[in-house]
Motif scaffolding. Structure first.
Motif, PDB file in Angstrom:
ATOM      1  N   SER A  83       1.022  -1.228   0.101  1.00  0.00           N
ATOM      2  CA  SER A  83      -0.141   0.068   0.083  1.00  0.00           C
ATOM      3  C   SER A  83       0.665   1.355  -0.016  1.00  0.00           C
ATOM      4  O   SER A  83       0.364   2.260  -0.360  1.00  0.00           O
ATOM      5  CB  SER A  83      -0.957  -0.076   1.084  1.00  0.00           C
ATOM      6  OG  SER A  83       0.029   0.058   2.298  1.00  0.00           O
ATOM      7  N   ARG A  84       2.059   1.169   0.450  1.00  0.00           N
ATOM      8  CA  ARG A  84       3.004   2.458   0.486  1.00  0.00           C
ATOM      9  C   ARG A  84       4.409   2.037   0.692  1.00  0.00           C
ATOM     10  O   ARG A  84       4.830   1.122   1.012  1.00  0.00           O
ATOM     11  CB  ARG A  84       2.481   3.248   1.540  1.00  0.00           C
ATOM     12  CG  ARG A  84       3.244   4.415   1.885  1.00  0.00           C
ATOM     13  CD  ARG A  84       2.508   5.306   2.744  1.00  0.00           C
ATOM     14  NE  ARG A  84       2.074   4.915   4.351  1.00  0.00           N
ATOM     15  CZ  ARG A  84       3.067   5.019   5.269  1.00  0.00           C
ATOM     16  NH1 ARG A  84       3.800   6.241   4.901  1.00  0.00           N
ATOM     17  NH2 ARG A  84       2.933   4.695   6.310  1.00  0.00           N
ATOM     18  N   VAL A  85       5.169   2.679  -0.078  1.00  0.00           N
ATOM     19  CA  VAL A  85       6.539   2.914   0.034  1.00  0.00           C
ATOM     20  C   VAL A  85       6.867   3.686   1.287  1.00  0.00           C
ATOM     21  O   VAL A  85       6.501   4.852   1.178  1.00  0.00           O
ATOM     22  CB  VAL A  85       7.213   3.207  -1.306  1.00  0.00           C
ATOM     23  CG1 VAL A  85       8.817   3.366  -1.168  1.00  0.00           C
ATOM     24  CG2 VAL A  85       7.066   2.105  -2.318  1.00  0.00           C
ATOM     25  N   LEU A  86       7.696   3.091   2.205  1.00  0.00           N
ATOM     26  CA  LEU A  86       8.219   3.861   3.378  1.00  0.00           C
ATOM     27  C   LEU A  86       9.574   4.440   3.101  1.00  0.00           C
ATOM     28  O   LEU A  86      10.533   4.017   2.307  1.00  0.00           O
ATOM     29  CB  LEU A  86       8.282   2.835   4.497  1.00  0.00           C
ATOM     30  CG  LEU A  86       6.940   2.123   4.824  1.00  0.00           C
ATOM     31  CD1 LEU A  86       7.372   1.324   5.990  1.00  0.00           C
ATOM     32  CD2 LEU A  86       5.859   2.962   5.492  1.00  0.00           C
ATOM     33  N   ARG A  89       1.193   6.304  -6.669  1.00  0.00           N
ATOM     34  CA  ARG A  89      -0.079   6.252  -5.726  1.00  0.00           C
ATOM     35  C   ARG A  89       0.617   5.533  -4.375  1.00  0.00           C
ATOM     36  O   ARG A  89       0.316   5.862  -3.190  1.00  0.00           O
ATOM     37  CB  ARG A  89      -1.016   5.260  -6.114  1.00  0.00           C
ATOM     38  CG  ARG A  89      -2.124   5.960  -7.136  1.00  0.00           C
ATOM     39  CD  ARG A  89      -3.258   5.172  -7.312  1.00  0.00           C
ATOM     40  NE  ARG A  89      -3.099   3.823  -7.978  1.00  0.00           N
ATOM     41  CZ  ARG A  89      -2.908   3.531  -9.146  1.00  0.00           C
ATOM     42  NH1 ARG A  89      -3.012   4.770 -10.144  1.00  0.00           N
ATOM     43  NH2 ARG A  89      -2.548   2.477  -9.765  1.00  0.00           N
ATOM     44  N   LEU A  90       1.769   4.407  -4.684  1.00  0.00           N
ATOM     45  CA  LEU A  90       2.411   3.825  -3.482  1.00  0.00           C
ATOM     46  C   LEU A  90       3.269   4.910  -3.038  1.00  0.00           C
ATOM     47  O   LEU A  90       3.866   4.487  -1.671  1.00  0.00           O
ATOM     48  CB  LEU A  90       3.305   2.712  -4.020  1.00  0.00           C
ATOM     49  CG  LEU A  90       2.571   1.587  -4.619  1.00  0.00           C
ATOM     50  CD1 LEU A  90       3.236   0.398  -4.953  1.00  0.00           C
ATOM     51  CD2 LEU A  90       1.408   1.126  -3.698  1.00  0.00           C
ATOM     52  N   ALA A  91       3.880   6.028  -3.533  1.00  0.00           N
ATOM     53  CA  ALA A  91       4.515   7.034  -3.043  1.00  0.00           C
ATOM     54  C   ALA A  91       4.481   8.363  -3.212  1.00  0.00           C
ATOM     55  O   ALA A  91       5.051   9.257  -3.710  1.00  0.00           O
ATOM     56  CB  ALA A  91       6.158   6.649  -3.735  1.00  0.00           C
ATOM     57  N   PRO A  92       3.164   8.545  -2.668  1.00  0.00           N
ATOM     58  CA  PRO A  92       2.597  10.055  -2.759  1.00  0.00           C
ATOM     59  C   PRO A  92       3.540  10.909  -2.154  1.00  0.00           C
ATOM     60  O   PRO A  92       4.141  10.971  -1.185  1.00  0.00           O
ATOM     61  CB  PRO A  92       1.413  10.030  -2.030  1.00  0.00           C
ATOM     62  CG  PRO A  92       1.542   8.825  -1.095  1.00  0.00           C
ATOM     63  CD  PRO A  92       2.511   7.909  -1.519  1.00  0.00           C
ATOM     64  N   GLY A 135      11.668   0.637   3.153  1.00  0.00           N
ATOM     65  CA  GLY A 135      10.604  -0.507   3.569  1.00  0.00           C
ATOM     66  C   GLY A 135       9.558  -0.256   2.919  1.00  0.00           C
ATOM     67  O   GLY A 135       9.231   0.617   2.222  1.00  0.00           O
ATOM     68  N   VAL A 136       8.283  -1.321   3.031  1.00  0.00           N
ATOM     69  CA  VAL A 136       7.184  -1.128   2.380  1.00  0.00           C
ATOM     70  C   VAL A 136       6.107  -1.437   3.439  1.00  0.00           C
ATOM     71  O   VAL A 136       6.338  -2.220   4.319  1.00  0.00           O
ATOM     72  CB  VAL A 136       6.988  -2.048   0.980  1.00  0.00           C
ATOM     73  CG1 VAL A 136       7.839  -1.773   0.125  1.00  0.00           C
ATOM     74  CG2 VAL A 136       7.154  -3.571   1.852  1.00  0.00           C
TER      75      VAL A 136
END
Length: 497
Positions: free
Chosen positions: A256-259, A292-295, A267-268
């Motif tokens: 849902s997201r790249v950290l 979208r994963l890295a807004p 991380g993710v």
């Protein structure tokens, strides 16, 4: 040893994962669906088996290199490769049938002379010589090296050495694939043959730069191959190689997201809220999904490469036929649209629906059918990515009508059929409209270049058909090699030698 999180289990992502694991890193792949391979899928039903993505493999050397670099077992010990001959049977708009030998320039010249008349083969052969020059000029920067920071050089310089064309008082050189056909090949049948290589990737031959001449050149120079059991067997072999090198796979695990922390990927976050820490993140997704994963993160860092929008998709019709495959049948037949202008208007200009160019695959492979009394046939054609379901159903009927020029009595042999739409591609790949990426090409203002594998976020890389060097099975494998090199060797990596 670094921890590496890979988003997606497409072919490019798995190629990168295997190489990184062999380099000593701990690699975990997070795939939102329940299987691997991206668009390289298989449909099985009632003893029939079909590839629902690519059906043939160009440039197998890319995957041979992957297997050499990641273990002792060569590619040929994991899958059976079969060279397809003829490479294709082309049924041209006027009904002329031309079988083109596989990886034989002399054979192709002879076949074209016999089918189209003296001189046709020579013009095509001369074109291939010029196409080879374009290939030699662009091979390393477009396929084997990370994308140049000064990519504008590739965007502005046309590598194809077009022949001067004089009309009235003006001398011009072909700047598009269609102009090569009109001015250099000087035969609408040869032009149709040429343009079909662009249409296979959903590219408009009227707009694609002359550098697209490398597409037919690659096929003629390096041949076309089939993987016994279907191209899904290649995906299975790459997956098995990853597992053997202790790559961890997590299926049904959408990211849902790249950290990010302090400008670096760390991380993710998974759809359920779990977090996987990582020193590097490799994203095998299209630019829209990555955004979208890295807004808010500079995933493209203002690199200036023109964004790609509205690319065509593919419509695939799977046909289970009664009656065996006749002896001597070509594996691949390209049935050209009777009205190419109408086809191009439909695909690229929003014009009325028209009969398409259809690729008919008829593998000689007992593994795909319940017995010798049946045949598995696949039809594919480019379609607008946003086509409505009713339009797609009607287009599938037009594809069947076109395919009957290659398979006489086709409709009477159909036991059942299934239609695979852009929505099915979207489900398999995650690309919202089911668009299919094309290979990177030089010139054309950079419209056919792809985002670099490195991003504006330290430690975040992209892989697969939507990043450098673009779409197609060989290009996906090359992107995996480039990403692995950038992570293992760092920013100074300049490609394999």
């Amino acid at each position: 040893m670094a921890r590496i999180a890979v988003i997606g289990a497409g072919m490019g992502a798995m190629a990168a994962a295997a190489r990184l694991a062999v380099a000593g890193h701990r690699v975990a792949v997070y795939e939102r669906t329940e299987t691997y391979g991206g668009a390289v899928r298989r449909r099985e039903r009632e003893g029939f088996s079909f590839d629902t993505g690519p059906g043939l493999l160009p440039l197998p050397a890319v995957y041979r290199d992957l297997f050499v670099k990641t273990g002792k077992e060569p590619l040929e010990s994991c899958v059976e490769l079969v060279q397809v001959d003829p490479s294709a049977l082309h049924v041209l708009p006027d009904g002329t049938a031309v079988p083109l030998p596989n990886a034989s320039r002399a054979g192709v010249v002879s076949a074209l002379d016999e089918a189209l008349g003296a001189g046709a083969g020579e013009r095509w052969g001369d074109f291939l010589v010029r196409a080879r020059e374009a290939w030699d000029r662009t091979r390393r920067p477009l396929l084997e090296e990370p994308r140049w920071p000064n990519w504008q050089v590739l965007a502005e310089r046309e590598p194809y050495p077009a022949v001067p064309h004089r009309k009235l008082l003006r001398t011009r050189r072909a700047g598009t694939l269609a102009e090569i056909g009109a001015w250099e090949l000087r035969d609408p049948r040869l032009a149709a043959l040429l343009e079909s290589h662009a249409l296979a990737y959903g590219l408009d031959p009227r707009a694609v730069p002359a550098s697209a001449a490398v597409l037919p050149y690659m096929e003629h120079a390096f041949g076309t191959w089939y993987v016994r059991g279907g191209l899904r067997e290649l995906a299975r072999a790459v997956y098995d190689r990853c597992v053997a090198r202790r790559v961890e796979f997590h299926f049904g695990a959408g990211v849902s997201r790249v950290l990010e922390k302090d400008g670096r990927a760390v991380g993710v976050e998974l759809a359920g809220g779990a977090v996987a820490d990582a020193d590097f993140v490799v994203a095998g997704v299209d630019p829209g999904t990555l955004g979208r994963l890295a807004p808010g993160l500079p995933v493209r860092d203002g690199d200036g490469v023109p964004a790609r929008h509205g690319l065509p998709s593919r419509l695939t019709v799977l046909l289970a036929l009664r009656g065996g495959r006749p002896a001597g049948t070509a594996h691949r037949t390209v049935v050209h649209a009777p009205d190419r202008d109408a086809e191009l208007r439909h695909l690229f200009d929003g014009g009325a629906a028209a009969a398409p160019t259809v690729t008919v695959l008829r593998p000689d492979d007992p593994a795909l059918v319940p017995d010798t009394g049946h045949e598995a046939v696949t039809l594919t054609a480019a379609v607008p990515a946003g086509a409505a379901p009713r339009e797609l159903r009607e287009h599938a009927e037009r594809m069947l009508a076109v395919a009957e020029r290659a398979v006489p009595g086709l409709r009477d042999r159909v036991l059942w059929q299934e239609v695979r739409t852009p929505a099915d591609i979207a489900e398999a790949t995650g690309v919202a409209d089911g668009s299919v990426p094309a290979p990177a090409l030089a010139a054309g203002g950079g419209r056919l270049l792809h985002p670099a594998n490195s991003t504006g976020v330290s430690g975040l890389f992209t892989v697969g058909g939507w990043s450098h060097p673009g779409g197609g099975l060989p290009h996906a494998g090359m992107s995996g090699a480039l990403v692995a090199g950038l992570i293992v060797e760092g920013p100074e990596f300049r490609g394999s030698r």
